[in-house]
Motif scaffolding. Structure first.
Motif, PDB file in Angstrom:
ATOM      1  N   THR A  98       0.875  -1.360   0.027  1.00 55.53           N
ATOM      2  CA  THR A  98       0.154  -0.045   0.265  1.00 55.53           C
ATOM      3  C   THR A  98       0.925   1.186  -0.229  1.00 55.53           C
ATOM      4  OG1 THR A  98      -0.020   0.305   2.413  1.00 55.53           O
ATOM      5  CG2 THR A  98      -2.092  -1.080   1.224  1.00 55.53           C
ATOM      6  N   ILE A  99       0.553   2.275  -0.517  1.00 50.24           N
ATOM      7  CA  ILE A  99       0.667   3.618  -0.552  1.00 50.24           C
ATOM      8  C   ILE A  99       0.425   4.507  -0.917  1.00 50.24           C
ATOM      9  CG2 ILE A  99       1.383   3.310  -3.257  1.00 50.24           C
ATOM     10  CD1 ILE A  99       5.025   4.302  -2.195  1.00 50.24           C
ATOM     11  N   ARG A 100       0.204   6.091  -0.688  1.00 57.07           N
ATOM     12  CA  ARG A 100       0.469   6.773  -0.933  1.00 57.07           C
ATOM     13  C   ARG A 100       0.191   7.716  -1.725  1.00 57.07           C
ATOM     14  NH1 ARG A 100      -4.833   8.046   1.325  1.00 57.07           N
ATOM     15  NH2 ARG A 100      -4.829   7.196   3.596  1.00 57.07           N
ATOM     16  N   SER A 120      -0.121  11.454  -4.181  1.00 58.17           N
ATOM     17  CA  SER A 120      -0.064  12.495  -4.361  1.00 58.17           C
ATOM     18  C   SER A 120      -1.653  13.465  -5.441  1.00 58.17           C
ATOM     19  CB  SER A 120       0.744  13.427  -4.063  1.00 58.17           C
ATOM     20  OG  SER A 120       2.290  13.884  -4.433  1.00 58.17           O
ATOM     21  N   SER A 164      -6.554   8.414  -3.782  1.00 56.80           N
ATOM     22  CA  SER A 164      -4.933   8.800  -3.130  1.00 56.80           C
ATOM     23  C   SER A 164      -4.278   7.280  -2.831  1.00 56.80           C
ATOM     24  CB  SER A 164      -4.831   9.353  -2.668  1.00 56.80           C
ATOM     25  OG  SER A 164      -4.926   9.087  -0.787  1.00 56.80           O
ATOM     26  N   MET A 165      -4.929   6.630  -2.604  1.00 57.85           N
ATOM     27  CA  MET A 165      -4.617   4.792  -1.284  1.00 57.85           C
ATOM     28  C   MET A 165      -4.626   3.923  -2.091  1.00 57.85           C
ATOM     29  SD  MET A 165      -3.190   3.496   1.078  1.00 57.85           S
ATOM     30  CE  MET A 165      -3.200   4.721   2.273  1.00 57.85           C
ATOM     31  N   ILE A 211       4.046   8.912  -2.491  1.00 62.96           N
ATOM     32  CA  ILE A 211       4.801   9.257  -0.944  1.00 62.96           C
ATOM     33  C   ILE A 211       5.449   8.464  -0.339  1.00 62.96           C
ATOM     34  CG2 ILE A 211       4.080  10.288   0.568  1.00 62.96           C
ATOM     35  CD1 ILE A 211       1.298  11.489  -0.350  1.00 62.96           C
ATOM     36  N   GLU A 246       7.443   7.682   1.553  1.00 63.35           N
ATOM     37  CA  GLU A 246       7.715   6.966   3.503  1.00 63.35           C
ATOM     38  C   GLU A 246       6.217   6.230   4.355  1.00 63.35           C
ATOM     39  OE1 GLU A 246       7.257  11.205   2.500  1.00 63.35           O
ATOM     40  OE2 GLU A 246       7.896  10.424   2.133  1.00 63.35           O
ATOM     41  N   THR A 247       5.091   6.277   2.595  1.00 66.09           N
ATOM     42  CA  THR A 247       3.794   6.276   3.160  1.00 66.09           C
ATOM     43  C   THR A 247       3.911   4.517   3.017  1.00 66.09           C
ATOM     44  OG1 THR A 247       2.620   6.436   1.459  1.00 66.09           O
ATOM     45  CG2 THR A 247       3.080   7.962   3.455  1.00 66.09           C
ATOM     46  N   GLY A 248       4.866   3.958   2.163  1.00 64.22           N
ATOM     47  CA  GLY A 248       4.550   2.601   1.866  1.00 64.22           C
ATOM     48  C   GLY A 248       4.814   1.699   3.034  1.00 64.22           C
ATOM     49  N   THR A 249       4.358  -0.182   2.552  1.00 70.00           N
ATOM     50  CA  THR A 249       4.204  -0.926   4.003  1.00 70.00           C
ATOM     51  C   THR A 249       4.398  -1.903   1.948  1.00 70.00           C
ATOM     52  OG1 THR A 249       1.535  -2.092   3.223  1.00 70.00           O
ATOM     53  CG2 THR A 249       2.561   0.373   4.723  1.00 70.00           C
TER      54      THR A 249
END
Length: 102
Positions: A6-8, A10, A45-46, A78, A80-83
């Protein structure tokens, strides 16, 4: 190996998808194939993906590729939001048949 991510985003899905389609050589270099990629129906965005990597070494090379990280960020990821969640080898896909999403 399969990895669920998953990642946000922009800039929404289209900008990210265009970037993916422009880096086919990088994807081959990192032994990766997208099994699935899409954003939530109510939130462009998700991003959620399932990626097949040929090996753990390929996943590691992907994660260390600074140029690809830059391109992903420029496309709106984004970072740094990645899992990244590795999935066991007992997983299966396309059962009982392959789906056509269109």
């Amino acid at each position: 190996m399969l990895v669920v991510t998953t990642i946000r985003l922009s800039k929404g899905f289209k900008a990210w998808k265009d970037m993916v389609h422009s880096v086919g050589d990088k994807m081959k270099e990192h032994g990766m194939t997208f099994v699935f990629a899409g954003t939530q129906k109510d939130d462009d965005s998700m991003l959620h993906t399932v990626i097949h990597f040929e090996s753990e070494a390929h996943l590691k090379s992907f994660s260390e590729d600074q140029e690809l990280t830059r391109l992903r960020a420029e496309a709106g990821a984004i970072v740094e939001t990645g899992t990244f969640t590795p999935i066991t080898d007992e997983a299966f896909i396309n059962y009982p048949m392959v789906l056509n999403l269109k």
